[in-house]
Design an enzyme around this catalytic site. Structure first.
Site, PDB file in Angstrom:
ATOM      1  N   LYS A 112      32.202  48.914  93.973  1.00  0.00           N
ATOM      2  CA  LYS A 112      31.546  50.294  94.078  1.00  0.00           C
ATOM      3  C   LYS A 112      31.096  50.764  95.322  1.00  0.00           C
ATOM      4  CE  LYS A 112      30.330  49.940  89.078  1.00  0.00           C
ATOM      5  NZ  LYS A 112      29.194  50.020  88.175  1.00  0.00           N
ATOM      6  N   LYS A 195      42.416  48.796  85.314  1.00  0.00           N
ATOM      7  CA  LYS A 195      42.040  49.118  83.671  1.00  0.00           C
ATOM      8  C   LYS A 195      41.529  50.314  83.550  1.00  0.00           C
ATOM      9  CE  LYS A 195      36.988  48.345  85.553  1.00  0.00           C
ATOM     10  NZ  LYS A 195      35.809  47.664  85.375  1.00  0.00           N
ATOM     11  N   LYS A 198      36.377  55.135  84.053  1.00  0.00           N
ATOM     12  CA  LYS A 198      35.802  56.588  84.428  1.00  0.00           C
ATOM     13  C   LYS A 198      36.271  56.689  86.102  1.00  0.00           C
ATOM     14  CE  LYS A 198      34.007  58.246  80.761  1.00  0.00           C
ATOM     15  NZ  LYS A 198      34.521  59.342  80.029  1.00  0.00           N
TER      16      LYS A 198
HETATM   17  P1  TYM Z   1      29.862  49.671  81.115  1.00  0.00           P
HETATM   18  O1  TYM Z   1      29.000  50.438  80.478  1.00  0.00           O
HETATM   19  O2  TYM Z   1      30.542  49.819  82.247  1.00  0.00           O
HETATM   20  O3  TYM Z   1      30.958  49.195  80.031  1.00  0.00           O
HETATM   21  C1  TYM Z   1      30.530  49.043  78.701  1.00  0.00           C
HETATM   22  C2  TYM Z   1      31.406  47.834  77.956  1.00  0.00           C
HETATM   23  O4  TYM Z   1      32.843  48.240  78.085  1.00  0.00           O
HETATM   24  C3  TYM Z   1      33.576  47.278  78.638  1.00  0.00           C
HETATM   25  N1  TYM Z   1      34.694  47.800  79.371  1.00  0.00           N
HETATM   26  C4  TYM Z   1      36.196  47.344  78.952  1.00  0.00           C
HETATM   27  N2  TYM Z   1      36.549  46.548  78.244  1.00  0.00           N
HETATM   28  C5  TYM Z   1      38.032  46.440  78.046  1.00  0.00           C
HETATM   29  N3  TYM Z   1      38.687  47.241  79.168  1.00  0.00           N
HETATM   30  C6  TYM Z   1      38.502  48.086  79.691  1.00  0.00           C
HETATM   31  N4  TYM Z   1      39.082  48.872  80.587  1.00  0.00           N
HETATM   32  C7  TYM Z   1      36.842  48.340  79.874  1.00  0.00           C
HETATM   33  N5  TYM Z   1      36.095  49.147  80.705  1.00  0.00           N
HETATM   34  C8  TYM Z   1      35.122  49.057  80.209  1.00  0.00           C
HETATM   35  C9  TYM Z   1      32.611  46.773  79.796  1.00  0.00           C
HETATM   36  O5  TYM Z   1      33.269  45.418  79.915  1.00  0.00           O
HETATM   37  C10 TYM Z   1      31.553  46.632  78.889  1.00  0.00           C
HETATM   38  O6  TYM Z   1      31.438  45.516  78.129  1.00  0.00           O
HETATM   39  N6  TYM Z   1      27.167  46.274  83.154  1.00  0.00           N
HETATM   40  C11 TYM Z   1      27.476  46.664  82.013  1.00  0.00           C
HETATM   41  C12 TYM Z   1      26.145  47.140  81.024  1.00  0.00           C
HETATM   42  C13 TYM Z   1      25.112  46.094  80.872  1.00  0.00           C
HETATM   43  C14 TYM Z   1      25.406  44.931  79.974  1.00  0.00           C
HETATM   44  C15 TYM Z   1      24.037  44.309  80.240  1.00  0.00           C
HETATM   45  C16 TYM Z   1      26.067  44.281  79.373  1.00  0.00           C
HETATM   46  C17 TYM Z   1      23.884  46.006  81.395  1.00  0.00           C
HETATM   47  N7  TYM Z   1      23.268  45.057  80.809  1.00  0.00           N
HETATM   48  C18 TYM Z   1      23.490  43.109  79.560  1.00  0.00           C
HETATM   49  C19 TYM Z   1      25.917  43.080  78.634  1.00  0.00           C
HETATM   50  C20 TYM Z   1      24.668  42.546  78.837  1.00  0.00           C
HETATM   51  C21 TYM Z   1      28.382  47.850  82.102  1.00  0.00           C
HETATM   52  O7  TYM Z   1      28.355  48.493  83.295  1.00  0.00           O
HETATM   53  O8  TYM Z   1      29.161  48.264  81.183  1.00  0.00           O
END
Ligand code: TYM
Length: 332
Positions: A112, A195, A198
């Site tokens: 990022k 993957k 966005k």
């Molecule tokens: P975020 O908001 O980017 O994504 C939410 C969830 O979607 C999953 N994901 C995917 N899974 C499979 N294939 C894909 N192409 C794909 N794109 C996104 C992500 O793995 C995620 O599970 N850091 C985290 C948010 C967070 C969090 C936490 C998660 C903050 N605190 C505590 C677990 C526990 C995030 O940015 O997810």
């Protein structure tokens, strides 16, 4: 009941198919068997600049989508991260336990910040994974249902929990990742080497759940496959087709092997037509339900108020214990 915790960012507006298949779908299933805590992580969202009105709207929209996907506030605790101040508080403690080099090795930050340019990346973006550690440890979660891209952050969580426990005595549950192999990584429909996301996907390769279902069907039909004709699951040689099979298998509930058999002698067109249909069938009611929740902000707010109250009860206890272990003088 073992406990699960997970979170999703509110920044993007519509959830995409990767969010749903990789994470949210598992959240819905786990609320039946686990003591489940799920949150919209607005504190994480501000690691990159946010327009205040948009952030507020997108936070509501994220909650509405989670409810539309099937989270039931009677079965899980659903809340907004900033409603529970303990996240920021334990986040600070965890920052003081994390090595600078250790944080520097987080690949999501490297990706990022490279994209934004080192000067524009904030310190918040740098310590983002450490806040995530606090999110998880506050609830003493046993498992964390996420997609593959979050694995390194769960590893960091385990390391910090063990470090704290080793230094100050048993305080935190050491959590395990809950990552389903099949849907751990959903790929871009136009470029199955990356993957779905966005930021990285092309508009044609990204399925937004709230898009017009017709547009979604069109994207599925123009998905990149290969010059072969056989419908077979082979991630190395046939990444595009394999991705489509994964998605159809999950949405339809048919194992991939059954799908392979049923498409024997058929072309990619047949697979895409069926997948387009399955997608439309899924997103159409999803959009309607999301809008219904958005149209009823009072219900939504009361769900969040109850969620925050339940979450805070757990988080406050963990934080108090943490402060005590570390030697902070109690306020009298
Ligand atoms: P975020 O908001 O980017 O994504 C939410 C969830 O979607 C999953 N994901 C995917 N899974 C499979 N294939 C894909 N192409 C794909 N794109 C996104 C992500 O793995 C995620 O599970 N850091 C985290 C948010 C967070 C969090 C936490 C998660 C903050 N605190 C505590 C677990 C526990 C995030 O940015 O997810």
């Amino acid at each position: 009941r073992p406990r699960v915790l997970s979170g999703i960012q509110p920044t993007a507006g519509s959830f995409h198919l990767g969010n749903y298949l990789g994470a949210v779908r598992q959240w819905v299933a786990l609320q039946e068997s686990h003591d489940a805590f799920y949150m919209v992580v607005d504190l994480h969202a501000i690691t990159v600049p946010q327009d205040p009105a948009e952030l507020r709207a997108n936070t509501r929209l994220a909650v509405a989508q989670l409810l539309a996907a099937g989270l039931d506030p009677e079965r899980c605790t659903l809340f907004v991260q900033s409603h529970v101040p303990e996240h920021a508080q334990l986040g600070w403690v965890m920052n003081c336990l994390t090595g600078f080099g250790e944080a520097s090795r987080m690949t999501q930050f490297k990706d990022k910040s490279a994209k934004q340019g080192a000067d524009r990346a904030t310190v918040g973006l740098f310590t983002y994974p450490v806040l995530q550690v606090a999110d998880i440890l506050l609830y003493q979660a046993n498992q964390v249902p996420v997609g593959e891209d979050q694995r390194q952050h769960i590893e960091l969580t385990r390391d910090l929990a063990e470090r704290f426990n080793g230094r100050y005595g048993q305080t935190f549950t050491v959590p395990a990742p809950y990552i389903l192999k099949e849907t751990a990584k959903i790929f871009d429909l136009q470029d199955p080497a990356v993957k779905m996301s966005k930021s990285a996907s092309t508009p044609k390769g990204l399925i937004n759940l709230l898009d017009d279902p017709k547009a979604t069907a069109k994207k599925v039909k123009s998905a990149v496959t290969d010059t072969d004709t056989v419908i077979r699951f082979d991630e190395e040689k046939k990444p595009g087709v394999s991705n489509l099979l994964t998605i159809l298998s999950t949405l339809s509930g048919s194992p991939v092997e059954d799908l392979e058999r049923s498409y024997e002698g058929k072309g990619y067109g047949a697979l895409k037509t069926d997948l387009a249909e399955a997608m439309v069938e899924f997103v159409t009611p999803f959009r309607v339900r999301t809008q219904e929740y958005l149209d009823d902000p009072e219900t939504l707010d009361s769900i969040l108020a109850k969620g925050a109250e339940k979450a805070r009860a757990v988080a406050a206890e963990t934080l108090a214990q943490t402060y005590d272990r570390m030697g902070f003088l109690p306020a009298k």
